[in-house]
Enzyme design. Structure first.
Site, short mmCIF file in Angstrom:
data_model
loop_
_atom_site.label_atom_id
_atom_site.label_comp_id
_atom_site.label_asym_id
_atom_site.label_seq_id
_atom_site.Cartn_x
_atom_site.Cartn_y
_atom_site.Cartn_z
N HIS A 1 28.85 -33.25 -24.64
CA HIS A 1 27.87 -33.97 -25.46
C HIS A 1 27.59 -33.26 -26.78
O HIS A 1 26.60 -33.56 -27.44
CB HIS A 1 26.57 -34.16 -24.67
CG HIS A 1 26.75 -35.00 -23.45
ND1 HIS A 1 27.02 -36.36 -23.50
CD2 HIS A 1 26.75 -34.68 -22.14
CE1 HIS A 1 27.17 -36.83 -22.27
NE2 HIS A 1 27.01 -35.82 -21.42
N GLU B 1 20.29 -16.59 -18.99
CA GLU B 1 19.93 -15.17 -18.94
C GLU B 1 21.10 -14.31 -19.41
O GLU B 1 20.92 -13.33 -20.13
CB GLU B 1 19.50 -14.82 -17.50
CG GLU B 1 19.18 -13.36 -17.24
CD GLU B 1 18.08 -12.78 -18.13
OE1 GLU B 1 17.38 -13.53 -18.81
OE2 GLU B 1 17.96 -11.54 -18.15
N TRP C 1 -3.62 -2.09 -1.38
CA TRP C 1 -3.45 -3.33 -2.14
C TRP C 1 -3.84 -4.44 -1.17
O TRP C 1 -3.11 -4.73 -0.23
CB TRP C 1 -1.99 -3.47 -2.60
CG TRP C 1 -1.79 -4.67 -3.45
CD1 TRP C 1 -1.19 -5.86 -3.10
CD2 TRP C 1 -2.18 -4.82 -4.82
NE1 TRP C 1 -1.20 -6.71 -4.16
CE2 TRP C 1 -1.79 -6.11 -5.22
CE3 TRP C 1 -2.83 -3.99 -5.73
CZ2 TRP C 1 -2.03 -6.59 -6.51
CZ3 TRP C 1 -3.07 -4.47 -7.01
CH2 TRP C 1 -2.66 -5.76 -7.37
N LYS D 1 9.66 -3.74 -25.90
CA LYS D 1 9.71 -3.93 -24.45
C LYS D 1 8.62 -4.88 -23.98
O LYS D 1 8.83 -5.74 -23.16
CB LYS D 1 9.56 -2.56 -23.75
CG LYS D 1 9.63 -2.64 -22.23
CD LYS D 1 11.00 -3.12 -21.76
CE LYS D 1 11.05 -3.43 -20.29
NZ LYS D 1 12.19 -4.28 -19.94
N ARG E 1 2.65 1.30 -6.51
CA ARG E 1 2.68 0.30 -5.44
C ARG E 1 1.47 -0.63 -5.49
O ARG E 1 1.34 -1.52 -4.66
CB ARG E 1 2.75 1.00 -4.07
CG ARG E 1 4.02 1.81 -3.87
CD ARG E 1 3.93 2.71 -2.68
NE ARG E 1 4.16 2.01 -1.43
CZ ARG E 1 5.34 1.85 -0.85
NH1 ARG E 1 6.41 2.34 -1.44
NH2 ARG E 1 5.46 1.23 0.29
N ASN F 1 0.42 0.51 6.07
CA ASN F 1 1.01 -0.28 5.01
C ASN F 1 1.72 -1.45 5.68
O ASN F 1 2.52 -1.24 6.58
CB ASN F 1 2.01 0.60 4.24
CG ASN F 1 2.83 -0.19 3.24
OD1 ASN F 1 2.43 -1.26 2.81
ND2 ASN F 1 3.98 0.36 2.88
N GLY F 2 1.42 -2.69 5.27
CA GLY F 2 2.07 -3.84 5.87
C GLY F 2 1.05 -4.86 6.33
O GLY F 2 -0.12 -4.83 5.91
N LYS G 1 20.96 -11.77 -22.59
CA LYS G 1 21.32 -10.34 -22.52
C LYS G 1 22.33 -10.00 -23.61
O LYS G 1 22.20 -9.00 -24.29
CB LYS G 1 21.95 -9.99 -21.16
CG LYS G 1 21.04 -9.94 -19.97
CD LYS G 1 20.12 -8.75 -19.92
CE LYS G 1 18.82 -9.03 -20.62
NZ LYS G 1 17.82 -9.76 -19.92
N CYS H 1 0.83 -1.20 0.00
CA CYS H 1 0.00 0.00 0.00
C CYS H 1 0.87 1.25 0.00
O CYS H 1 2.08 1.17 0.16
CB CYS H 1 -0.88 0.03 1.24
SG CYS H 1 -1.78 -1.50 1.50
N GLU I 1 20.73 -10.04 -27.12
CA GLU I 1 19.75 -8.95 -27.30
C GLU I 1 20.39 -7.61 -27.62
O GLU I 1 19.93 -6.90 -28.51
CB GLU I 1 18.98 -8.73 -25.98
CG GLU I 1 17.71 -9.50 -25.82
CD GLU I 1 16.98 -9.07 -24.56
OE1 GLU I 1 17.56 -9.14 -23.46
OE2 GLU I 1 15.80 -8.68 -24.67
C1 AGP Z 1 14.35 -9.73 -21.77
O1 AGP Z 1 15.47 -8.96 -21.76
C2 AGP Z 1 13.38 -9.47 -22.82
N1 AGP Z 1 13.05 -8.12 -22.99
C3 AGP Z 1 12.24 -10.46 -22.93
O2 AGP Z 1 12.77 -11.75 -22.99
C4 AGP Z 1 11.15 -10.41 -21.85
O3 AGP Z 1 11.65 -10.90 -20.65
C5 AGP Z 1 9.94 -11.24 -22.32
O4 AGP Z 1 9.41 -10.65 -23.49
C6 AGP Z 1 8.87 -11.36 -21.28
O5 AGP Z 1 8.37 -10.11 -20.92
P1 AGP Z 1 7.50 -9.93 -19.61
O6 AGP Z 1 8.37 -10.26 -18.45
O7 AGP Z 1 7.06 -8.51 -19.65
O8 AGP Z 1 6.36 -10.89 -19.71
#
Ligand code: AGP
Length: 611
Positions: free
Chosen positions: A507, A484, A75, A606, A27, A100-101, A488, A2, A491
């Protein structure tokens, strides 16, 4: 989570409170309310379900003038979102509280207060605070004295603000587990959960510390610490260049977001930890009841969020013994799934609008899952609205397309889920939970240490700028971290990167290794370290360049073709969170060297709201 705003001034405060609430909407919210002490000395309140805009409209239809007020955006944790459950809560007509909490012993307190004749008008834990305060004021008439006595009886986490029509020259505040900051004005003072809420009225703040009680008057401030001693807390100038959606001193949003991680991880933890355990109610009012029935977990997500789910599988199975499956949403949504009985369906998403993840959730509803839980960064998102339970990661807006702080805060949320499930199911040792809660509290400091290695990582990045391919290796829960790291790098630098569990190298992928193929490895000091070292020998024997992020106590040193970056020691279960940071920095510096568009890499969006 909250949000609280309060103000005492020589002008009407309702517009200040509303603006503050709007700035706290990140929040999460399901309702909002305000209580104001009017010129006639009476307390009045207005509460509305939904967004702050609904409350704003109500106040424009029926203004509440007055120079003292508290406000709240809620919330729900105890009791459904409703006007009756919205804050502020009153005891009688002259005393109001926002909170809040989570108050863990609210049931016992409620029973005691009902025995004393108090009638409850909400299902919230907060209402116990205001009645307890009302009762205590009968023997301790000074608000500050009464509040000090009340907080001694509260178990759990709270940030709270109190006003009384009987003492209209002050706001009282108490902090334990949920942050509160006092904003200092000229002849007026304020209080909020986050300084952002008060940026329109001041840039000078006093941060309350754990256990502090504060008495805020228009032109005076008194603070008592957890031991009851009166203390002075330094006022600080707000320097954070700004609002969350600005780069500030950083060259790119991605770099800013990488560096925000200690702070935002702290925010993910905020209000969710008891002294030695996770507060199960943090997942929503029905969480304890639902978690008690969970015998399986199905996690579904995309991209980075999927990698977070993969780490969670190691945690869930190791710590709670609850079987866990993890699948990418784009596959799950089109598959005929065999659902295990009593399965919790967990989605993970930064945006909460990813089309595949949303579709998977909608399909899952027909499959007979016990309940759905969204671990998400955006409280207003479709995923959150359509899930039974939610844990907001509270990472703040993530602008860089490459996800960074969203990932680490998701990991923290998933570890909280693991501990909450393990405790409710009785499959997690209390000592292990207490140790992890303690380690989580120290995590922001460790993350800060990892960020201090930025210059070293930048030097290592030079090795990659001219390369076209890279391998990432990890074992156990570090395998998803390697995935991950590879995601990165590809990307934002457009270098082809693959990740493998280190044991899989021989393998097949070992055939790729030569002096043009750098191999990045994450090597915390755990029982898999010796096996990992053997895998690295396999790489060196083929002339591969190694970059190893290794615990500084792992006994690994630089050598011919081997670059070791020493990492601070950390609780093994938290290592996936820590080791993610240097991999983010590595990709960032490689991309900068290559001159690519770091924040908006080609071909990507994004939020992937289409299939
Ligand atoms: C990660 O760097 C990417 N932008 C992409 O893999 C992202 O994590 C994926 O599209 C999922 O997005 P979301 O977490 O908003 O669901």
């Amino acid at each position: 989570m909250c949000g609280i705003v309060a103000a005492i001034a020589e002008r009407n405060v309702s517009a200040i409170l509303i603006e503050g609430l709007k700035r706290l909407e990140y929040r999460g919210y399901d309702s909002a309310g305000v209580a104001i002490c009017g010129p006639d000395g009476l307390l009045r309140r207005s509460r509305r379900i939904g967004k702050v805009a609904a409350l704003e409209q109500a106040l424009s239809d029926e203004p509440l003038p007055g120079r003292l007020g508290i406000a709240h955006t809620r919330w729900a944790t105890h009791g459904v979102p409703s006007e009756a459950n919205a804050h502020p809560h009153f005891s009688g007509e002259a005393l109001a509280v926002v909170h809040n909490g989570i108050i863990e012993n609210h049931e016992a307190l409620r029973a005691r207060l009902q025995g004393l004749g108090y009638v409850f008008s909400s299902q919230t834990d907060t209402e116990t605070i205001v009645h307890l305060l009302h009762h205590t004021l009968k023997r301790l008439p000074e608000l500050a004295d009464a509040l000090k006595a009340v907080v001694r009886e509260l178990h759990g986490a709270y940030g709270l603000a109190v006003i009384s029509a009987a003492q209209p020259d002050r706001i009282l505040a108490a902090r334990s587990g949920s942050p509160l900051v006092i904003g200092l004005g000229l002849g007026e003072n304020f209080l909020a959960s986050d300084p952002l809420a008060l940026r329109q009225v001041t840039d000078r703040f006093v941060y309350l510390e754990e256990g502090d009680i504060a008495e805020i008057r228009r032109d005076a401030l008194r603070i008592w610490d957890a031991e009851g001693r009166e203390v002075q807390r330094e006022a600080v100038q707000f320097h954070e260049g700004a609002e969350a959606a600005e780069k500030g001193e950083y060259r790119h949003f991605m770099l800013k977001e990488i560096h925000e991680q200690p702070k935002v991880v702290q925010r993910t933890l905020e209000g969710r930890l008891g002294s030695d355990h996770v507060l199960v109610q943090a997942f929503g009012p029905q969480a304890a009841e639902l978690f008690a029935k969970v015998r399986n977990v199905q996690i579904v997500a995309c991209g980075t969020s999927f990698h977070a789910g993969m780490v969670a599988r190691y945690w869930l199975e190791e710590l709670t013994g609850i079987p866990c499956q993890v699948e990418v949403a784009s596959e799950f949504r089109y598959r005929k799934v065999a659902v295990q009985p009593d399965s919790l369906f967990v989605t993970i998403s930064q945006s909460g609008e990813t089309a595949d993840t949303l579709a998977a959730l909608r399909n899952a509803k027909q499959f007979g899952y016990l309940a759905s839980l969204a671990i998400c960064n955006v409280g207003t998102s479709s995923l959150v609205r359509e899930s039974d339970l939610t844990l907001l990661t509270n990472a703040g807006p993530e602008i860089g397309v490459a996800s960074t702080k969203a990932f680490t805060t998701q990991l923290v949320g998933l570890l909280l889920l693991t501990l909450a499930l393990g405790r409710v199911r009785g499959t997690l040792d209390a000592g292990v939970e207490a140790g992890l809660v303690e380690a989580l509290r120290r995590l922001p400091g460790h993350l800060q240490d990892a960020l201090a290695m930025d210059k070293t990582v930048e030097q290592v990045a030079a090795l990659f700028a001219e390369k076209h391919h890279t391998l990432f290796l990890g074992r156990g829960a570090q395998y998803p971290v390697a995935l991950e790291g590879a995601l990165k790098l590809k990307e934002i630098s457009y270098i082809h990167a693959e990740a493998y569990p280190a044991g899989e190298l021989k393998h097949g992928p070992l055939a790729l290794v030569d002096s043009d193929m750098p191999v990045v490895t994450v090597a915390p000091n755990n029982e898999l370290l010796e096996k990992l070292k053997s895998n690295l020998q396999e790489v060196r024997a083929r002339g591969g360049q190694l970059v190893v992020f290794a615990d500084r106590e792992a006994g690994m040193g630089n050598g011919e073709g081997t670059h070791v970056v020493a990492m601070p020691p950390i609780h093994d279960l938290l290592a996936p969170i820590l080791y993610t940071l240097p991999l983010q920095l590595l990709s960032y510096h490689v991309a900068v060297l290559k001159g690519t568009d770091v924040d908006q890499p080609r071909n990507l969006a994004k939020s992937v709201t289409v299939e």
